[in-house]
Design a protein around this motif. Structure first.
Motif, PDB file in Angstrom:
ATOM      1  N   PRO A 239       0.810  -1.226   0.000  1.00  0.00           N
ATOM      2  CA  PRO A 239       0.000   0.000   0.000  1.00  0.00           C
ATOM      3  C   PRO A 239       0.845   1.278   0.000  1.00  0.00           C
ATOM      4  N   HIS A 240       0.401   2.251  -0.794  1.00  0.00           N
ATOM      5  CA  HIS A 240       1.082   3.547  -0.853  1.00  0.00           C
ATOM      6  C   HIS A 240       0.066   4.639  -1.184  1.00  0.00           C
ATOM      7  N   TYR A 241       0.448   5.885  -0.886  1.00  0.00           N
ATOM      8  CA  TYR A 241      -0.333   7.047  -1.292  1.00  0.00           C
ATOM      9  C   TYR A 241       0.346   7.637  -2.534  1.00  0.00           C
ATOM     10  N   PRO A 242      -0.178   7.365  -3.720  1.00  0.00           N
ATOM     11  CA  PRO A 242       0.538   7.716  -4.959  1.00  0.00           C
ATOM     12  C   PRO A 242       0.560   9.214  -5.265  1.00  0.00           C
ATOM     13  N   ARG A 243       1.412   9.533  -6.216  1.00  0.00           N
ATOM     14  CA  ARG A 243       1.507  10.882  -6.771  1.00  0.00           C
ATOM     15  C   ARG A 243       1.398  10.771  -8.292  1.00  0.00           C
ATOM     16  N   LEU A 244       0.544  11.573  -8.880  1.00  0.00           N
ATOM     17  CA  LEU A 244       0.365  11.580 -10.333  1.00  0.00           C
ATOM     18  C   LEU A 244       0.843  12.910 -10.896  1.00  0.00           C
ATOM     19  N   GLU A 245       1.759  12.852 -11.859  1.00  0.00           N
ATOM     20  CA  GLU A 245       2.249  14.060 -12.513  1.00  0.00           C
ATOM     21  C   GLU A 245       1.806  14.069 -13.970  1.00  0.00           C
ATOM     22  N   ILE A 246       1.247  15.197 -14.395  1.00  0.00           N
ATOM     23  CA  ILE A 246       0.806  15.365 -15.780  1.00  0.00           C
ATOM     24  C   ILE A 246       1.509  16.586 -16.353  1.00  0.00           C
ATOM     25  N   ILE A 247       2.214  16.398 -17.452  1.00  0.00           N
ATOM     26  CA  ILE A 247       2.943  17.491 -18.102  1.00  0.00           C
ATOM     27  C   ILE A 247       2.368  17.708 -19.497  1.00  0.00           C
ATOM     28  N   HIS A 248       2.035  18.964 -19.810  1.00  0.00           N
ATOM     29  CA  HIS A 248       1.459  19.323 -21.107  1.00  0.00           C
ATOM     30  C   HIS A 248       2.487  20.122 -21.913  1.00  0.00           C
ATOM     31  N   THR A 249       2.694  19.728 -23.165  1.00  0.00           N
ATOM     32  CA  THR A 249       3.696  20.376 -24.013  1.00  0.00           C
ATOM     33  C   THR A 249       3.167  20.569 -25.430  1.00  0.00           C
ATOM     34  N   ASN A 250       3.966  21.251 -26.242  1.00  0.00           N
ATOM     35  CA  ASN A 250       3.684  21.425 -27.675  1.00  0.00           C
ATOM     36  C   ASN A 250       2.327  22.077 -27.950  1.00  0.00           C
ATOM     37  N   TYR A 251       1.996  23.090 -27.169  1.00  0.00           N
ATOM     38  CA  TYR A 251       0.763  23.832 -27.419  1.00  0.00           C
ATOM     39  C   TYR A 251       0.855  24.570 -28.751  1.00  0.00           C
ATOM     40  N   ASN A 252      -0.226  24.534 -29.519  1.00  0.00           N
ATOM     41  CA  ASN A 252      -0.299  25.353 -30.726  1.00  0.00           C
ATOM     42  C   ASN A 252      -1.750  25.500 -31.155  1.00  0.00           C
ATOM     43  N   ARG A 253      -1.980  26.435 -32.059  1.00  0.00           N
ATOM     44  CA  ARG A 253      -3.329  26.727 -32.549  1.00  0.00           C
ATOM     45  C   ARG A 253      -3.527  26.249 -33.989  1.00  0.00           C
ATOM     46  N   ASN A 254      -2.727  25.307 -34.423  1.00  0.00           N
ATOM     47  CA  ASN A 254      -2.858  24.801 -35.786  1.00  0.00           C
ATOM     48  C   ASN A 254      -4.151  24.002 -35.944  1.00  0.00           C
ATOM     49  N   PRO A 255      -4.833  24.145 -37.081  1.00  0.00           N
ATOM     50  CA  PRO A 255      -6.059  23.372 -37.320  1.00  0.00           C
ATOM     51  C   PRO A 255      -5.769  21.872 -37.351  1.00  0.00           C
ATOM     52  N   VAL A 256      -6.740  21.092 -36.920  1.00  0.00           N
ATOM     53  CA  VAL A 256      -6.629  19.636 -36.898  1.00  0.00           C
ATOM     54  C   VAL A 256      -7.519  19.064 -37.996  1.00  0.00           C
ATOM     55  N   ASN A 257      -7.126  17.922 -38.535  1.00  0.00           N
ATOM     56  CA  ASN A 257      -7.920  17.257 -39.570  1.00  0.00           C
ATOM     57  C   ASN A 257      -9.377  17.137 -39.128  1.00  0.00           C
ATOM     58  N   ALA A 258     -10.286  17.653 -39.934  1.00  0.00           N
ATOM     59  CA  ALA A 258     -11.704  17.706 -39.569  1.00  0.00           C
ATOM     60  C   ALA A 258     -12.315  16.328 -39.347  1.00  0.00           C
ATOM     61  N   SER A 259     -11.756  15.297 -39.967  1.00  0.00           N
ATOM     62  CA  SER A 259     -12.329  13.953 -39.837  1.00  0.00           C
ATOM     63  C   SER A 259     -12.277  13.440 -38.400  1.00  0.00           C
ATOM     64  N   ILE A 260     -11.340  13.947 -37.614  1.00  0.00           N
ATOM     65  CA  ILE A 260     -11.214  13.511 -36.218  1.00  0.00           C
ATOM     66  C   ILE A 260     -12.474  13.838 -35.429  1.00  0.00           C
ATOM     67  N   PHE A 261     -13.139  14.940 -35.793  1.00  0.00           N
ATOM     68  CA  PHE A 261     -14.321  15.393 -35.056  1.00  0.00           C
ATOM     69  C   PHE A 261     -15.630  14.918 -35.692  1.00  0.00           C
ATOM     70  N   ASN A 262     -15.524  14.164 -36.771  1.00  0.00           N
ATOM     71  CA  ASN A 262     -16.706  13.684 -37.485  1.00  0.00           C
ATOM     72  C   ASN A 262     -17.102  12.311 -36.943  1.00  0.00           C
ATOM     73  N   SER A 263     -18.301  12.191 -36.421  1.00  0.00           N
ATOM     74  CA  SER A 263     -18.744  10.920 -35.832  1.00  0.00           C
ATOM     75  C   SER A 263     -18.736   9.784 -36.851  1.00  0.00           C
ATOM     76  N   LYS A 264     -18.861  10.124 -38.145  1.00  0.00           N
ATOM     77  CA  LYS A 264     -18.871   9.086 -39.178  1.00  0.00           C
ATOM     78  C   LYS A 264     -17.509   8.414 -39.327  1.00  0.00           C
ATOM     79  N   THR A 265     -16.487   9.011 -38.762  1.00  0.00           N
ATOM     80  CA  THR A 265     -15.170   8.368 -38.739  1.00  0.00           C
ATOM     81  C   THR A 265     -15.200   7.135 -37.840  1.00  0.00           C
ATOM     82  N   TYR A 266     -16.142   7.118 -36.909  1.00  0.00           N
ATOM     83  CA  TYR A 266     -16.216   6.055 -35.909  1.00  0.00           C
ATOM     84  C   TYR A 266     -17.420   5.132 -36.110  1.00  0.00           C
TER      85      TYR A 266
END
Length: 237
Positions: free
Chosen positions: A182-209
Motif C-alpha cells: 500500500p502507498h499514497y501515490p503521486r500523479l504528474e501530468i505534463i502538457h507540451t507542444n501547445y499550438n493553434r494549428n487546425p486539426v484534420n476535420a475527420s477527427i471530429f466527425n462521428s462518421k469516422t467512428y
C-alpha cells in the motif's frame, strides 16, 4: 490501474477559484484560453509514482488533445479515446473493446462550472515563478476528493504546463494479493507542444467512428467492428 480515473483529471485545475483577485484573474484567463473559438492542440504525459517523493515511475501514459474552432474536442489518454462533438459524445476503450455513445457534453471545452467544487478545496499558496505561476490547492477535510493536495503550474500565456496530484487514498501496488504493497501515490501530468494549428476535420466527425443505417442500426468503422456498442443517448430512448 489509474488510466480510467485520469481521463477527467485535467479539468481539476478549476476546482477552486478564491483567495485573491490575482488568482481569480489567472484562472479566468486560463478558462478563456481553453474555450476560445479557435483550434488548440497539445501533448500530455502522465506518470504515476508510489509516494509523494518517489523517483521511480510505476505507470506512464501518453496523451493528446485536439480542439477545433467549434469547440469540439478529441482527446486520447493511453488506449482510451474521447470525442465530444456537436451531436455526440464517444468514449472508445481499446483494452475493453467497447465504444460508448452518449449525448454531447455541453461546455466541454473549457467553460467549466466550478461552483460545486468551491467548498471542497482551498488555495494554500500562489507563487509567481517568473516564467509561470504555481498554485497549490488543498482539499478540505470533509471533501470526497481522492487528493489531499494539487499543485498546478500555469504559463504566462495562461496555459497549464504541469499538474501534480497527491492522492489521499491508498493504492495497492502489489501483484500478489497475499503480499499487499500500500502507498499514497503521486500523479504528474505534463502538457507540451501547445499550438493553434487546425486539426484534420475527420477527427471530429462521428462518421469516422460509426454510421447509422436506414433501420437505425449502428455500423462501426472497420477498425472498431468487433467492439461492443454501449448506446446511452437519451434521444434514442
Amino acid at each position: 490501474m489509474f488510466c480510467k480515473k485520469i481521463i477527467y483529471v485535467w479539468v481539476l485545475f478549476t476546482c477552486c477559484l478564491a483567495h485573491t483577485q490575482t488568482v481569480n484573474e489567472v484562472f479566468q484567463k486560463v478558462a478563456r484560453q481553453y474555450s476560445l473559438a479557435k483550434p488548440l492542440q497539445y501533448k500530455s504525459s502522465y506518470a504515476l509514482y508510489k509516494d509523494f517523493d518517489s523517483k521511480k515511475i510505476e505507470e506512464s501514459y501518453k496523451g493528446i488533445y485536439y480542439k477545433n474552432a467549434d469547440n469540439e474536442v478529441y482527446s486520447k489518454v493511453g488506449e482510451t479515446e474521447i470525442l465530444n462533438a456537436k451531436t455526440v459524445y464517444l468514449k472508445i476503450s481499446h483494452p475493453e473493446k467497447a465504444l460508448q455513445i452518449s449525448d454531447p457534453v455541453p461546455n466541454y471545452a473549457g467553460d467549466f462550472d466550478i461552483k460545486p467544487l468551491l467548498e471542497l478545496c482551498k488555495i494554500e499558496k500562489f507563487v509567481d515563478r517568473k516564467t509561470y505561476w504555481e498554485i497549490r490547492l488543498v482539499a478540505k477535510s470533509y471533501s470526497n476528493l481522492p487528493y489531499s493536495k494539487i499543485i498546478v503550474q500555469i504559463t504566462k500565456g495562461f496555459l497549464i504546463q504541469k499538474q501534480t496530484f497527491y492522492y489521499s487514498t491508498v493504492a495497492n501496488f502489489s501483484k500478489d494479493y497475499r503480499s499487499p504493497d500500500p502507498h499514497y501515490p503521486r500523479l504528474e501530468i505534463i502538457h507540451t507542444n501547445y499550438n493553434r494549428n487546425p486539426v484534420n476535420a475527420s477527427i471530429f466527425n462521428s462518421k469516422t467512428y460509426f454510421t447509422t443505417s436506414a433501420k437505425k442500426e449502428i455500423l462501426l468503422a472497420e477498425r472498431l467492428k468487433k467492439y461492443e456498442i454501449i448506446d446511452q443517448r437519451v434521444s434514442n430512448k
